[in-house]
Design a protein around this motif. Sequence first.
Motif, PDB file in Angstrom:
ATOM      1  N   ASN A   1       0.826  -1.249  -0.121  1.00  0.00           N
ATOM      2  CA  ASN A   1      -0.112  -0.142  -0.045  1.00  0.00           C
ATOM      3  C   ASN A   1       0.914   1.380   0.039  1.00  0.00           C
ATOM      4  O   ASN A   1       2.117   1.286   0.510  1.00  0.00           O
TER       5      ASN A   1
ATOM      6  N   GLU B   1      -8.998  -3.710   0.315  1.00  0.00           N
ATOM      7  CA  GLU B   1      -9.528  -2.288  -0.370  1.00  0.00           C
ATOM      8  C   GLU B   1      -9.682  -1.159   0.475  1.00  0.00           C
ATOM      9  O   GLU B   1      -9.188   0.016   0.242  1.00  0.00           O
ATOM     10  N   ASP B   2     -10.362  -1.548   1.656  1.00  0.00           N
ATOM     11  CA  ASP B   2     -10.843  -0.476   2.679  1.00  0.00           C
ATOM     12  C   ASP B   2      -9.354  -0.261   3.570  1.00  0.00           C
ATOM     13  O   ASP B   2      -9.255   1.019   3.875  1.00  0.00           O
TER      14      ASP B   2
ATOM     15  N   ASP C   1     -14.525   6.078   2.704  1.00  0.00           N
ATOM     16  CA  ASP C   1     -13.818   7.200   1.613  1.00  0.00           C
ATOM     17  C   ASP C   1     -13.105   8.474   2.576  1.00  0.00           C
ATOM     18  O   ASP C   1     -12.565   9.218   1.813  1.00  0.00           O
TER      19      ASP C   1
ATOM     20  N   ARG D   1      -6.034  10.420  -3.125  1.00  0.00           N
ATOM     21  CA  ARG D   1      -7.102  10.818  -4.092  1.00  0.00           C
ATOM     22  C   ARG D   1      -7.464  12.426  -4.121  1.00  0.00           C
ATOM     23  O   ARG D   1      -7.552  13.152  -4.919  1.00  0.00           O
TER      24      ARG D   1
ATOM     25  N   GLY E   1      -8.489   9.130   7.180  1.00  0.00           N
ATOM     26  CA  GLY E   1      -7.120   8.817   7.093  1.00  0.00           C
ATOM     27  C   GLY E   1      -6.341   8.947   8.545  1.00  0.00           C
ATOM     28  O   GLY E   1      -7.044   8.815   9.508  1.00  0.00           O
TER      29      GLY E   1
ATOM     30  N   LYS F   1      -7.398   2.444   1.444  1.00  0.00           N
ATOM     31  CA  LYS F   1      -8.170   3.604   1.266  1.00  0.00           C
ATOM     32  C   LYS F   1      -7.729   4.396   2.769  1.00  0.00           C
ATOM     33  O   LYS F   1      -7.183   5.864   2.557  1.00  0.00           O
TER      34      LYS F   1
ATOM     35  N   GLY G   1      -4.895   5.883   0.630  1.00  0.00           N
ATOM     36  CA  GLY G   1      -5.520   5.908  -0.599  1.00  0.00           C
ATOM     37  C   GLY G   1      -6.326   7.052  -0.486  1.00  0.00           C
ATOM     38  O   GLY G   1      -6.558   7.882  -1.753  1.00  0.00           O
ATOM     39  N   ASN G   2      -7.093   7.412   0.467  1.00  0.00           N
ATOM     40  CA  ASN G   2      -8.025   8.567   0.418  1.00  0.00           C
ATOM     41  C   ASN G   2      -7.204  10.080   0.546  1.00  0.00           C
ATOM     42  O   ASN G   2      -7.536  10.881  -0.314  1.00  0.00           O
TER      43      ASN G   2
END
Length: 386
Positions: A27, A367-368, A302, A379, A305, A371, A375-376
Amino acid sequence: MSLQSGLYDFNLTEEQELRAQRLHEQNINIDLLFQGPLSPSAIPAAVSERIKELSEPYKDEPMAYSSMPAKWVTKLAARGDIPEYKEEWFKSGITAGNRELHLNDMESLVTSMGEVQLQFDANDWLIKALTAGDIRSAKQSGKVAGIVTAQETDALGTNLELLEVLHHFGLRILQLTYNKQNLIGSGCAEQANGGLSNFGVRFVQRMNELGIIVDTGHCGKQTTLDACKVSSTPVIASHTGAEVIYPHMRCKSDEEILAIAGTGGVIGIFAMPWFVHEDPDHTTIDHVLDHIEYVIRLAGVDHVGIGTDWPMSDLDWSLVYFKEHIAPKLGFAPGDGPSTETVAGLEKYSTFINFTRGLVARGYTDEDIAKIMGGNWLRVFEQICG
């Protein structure tokens, strides 16, 4: 199974441990309020004593004396005198962490620009992240990325041209207020809760135009809500907690969390023992994960963090001095941190994998976890900064 030193006991199975290790390695992990990579427990005692001697000439100047140890850590690390600086960062698995400018006044602005740039110039393994692509490139090339941020705006006054200059330097995230009232709005320690000023509205709009992320970490409630209404790009809180979990002035209400999420933004959860749990001497990473889970339940996966904000790249003796002499001047209540306590499971940044391990323990999908771990943030960074 026996745990390695520093690993928090989540009672994971061997299969879960292997999964956490795989996820943490693959990640992009981002700590958006990264005071590291060092911490008091990672700095050799001989280095600590040397820095204390170097700082003694400033003892009659409280603000300078308090800030001197962190400055010397940066200088000595740049010279290669603290190899743990690189070792701790790479052990942590943190792909990107912020490098902080100080905008208290013009002197601190210029000085901190030099100190931040020194870190990039001295370390060929540290990339200045101007775009999301820089963070991805760092991951792919086995390097790490530094995101230039700031928590104050006082040095700028009403000069929006200086904001543009800082953007050229690499500033990509800027907090509107730090606890108290300023020209932009009210901080979280300000009784008036006045929200954004007229100038604050123009300031946020100029940040939007330049591509600087609006950070509300230390902002008061109305300032946070106003920023979310005014900003045309996602708003963040780089380091905060959930007020419902622990009612501290540094934590965000449900209304603020939902407003930030409504802009497409992210709420970063900190690891400050005094701000996430009632007993700073017995705060664990599970308490931090409780705040993360609450934000997920309220606003969705989403929009959360990590922005640990602790431990500091500092020394125990200077942290005690800061709590006694400096923190009250910055709007913190007497005895209300920061000091020497740490969250069990994050005494050093090299144990940052405990976040991934804790999320595995709580049943989150791959996946979570990707994020939440970065990942969040990536983005939002890509949407605003390119």
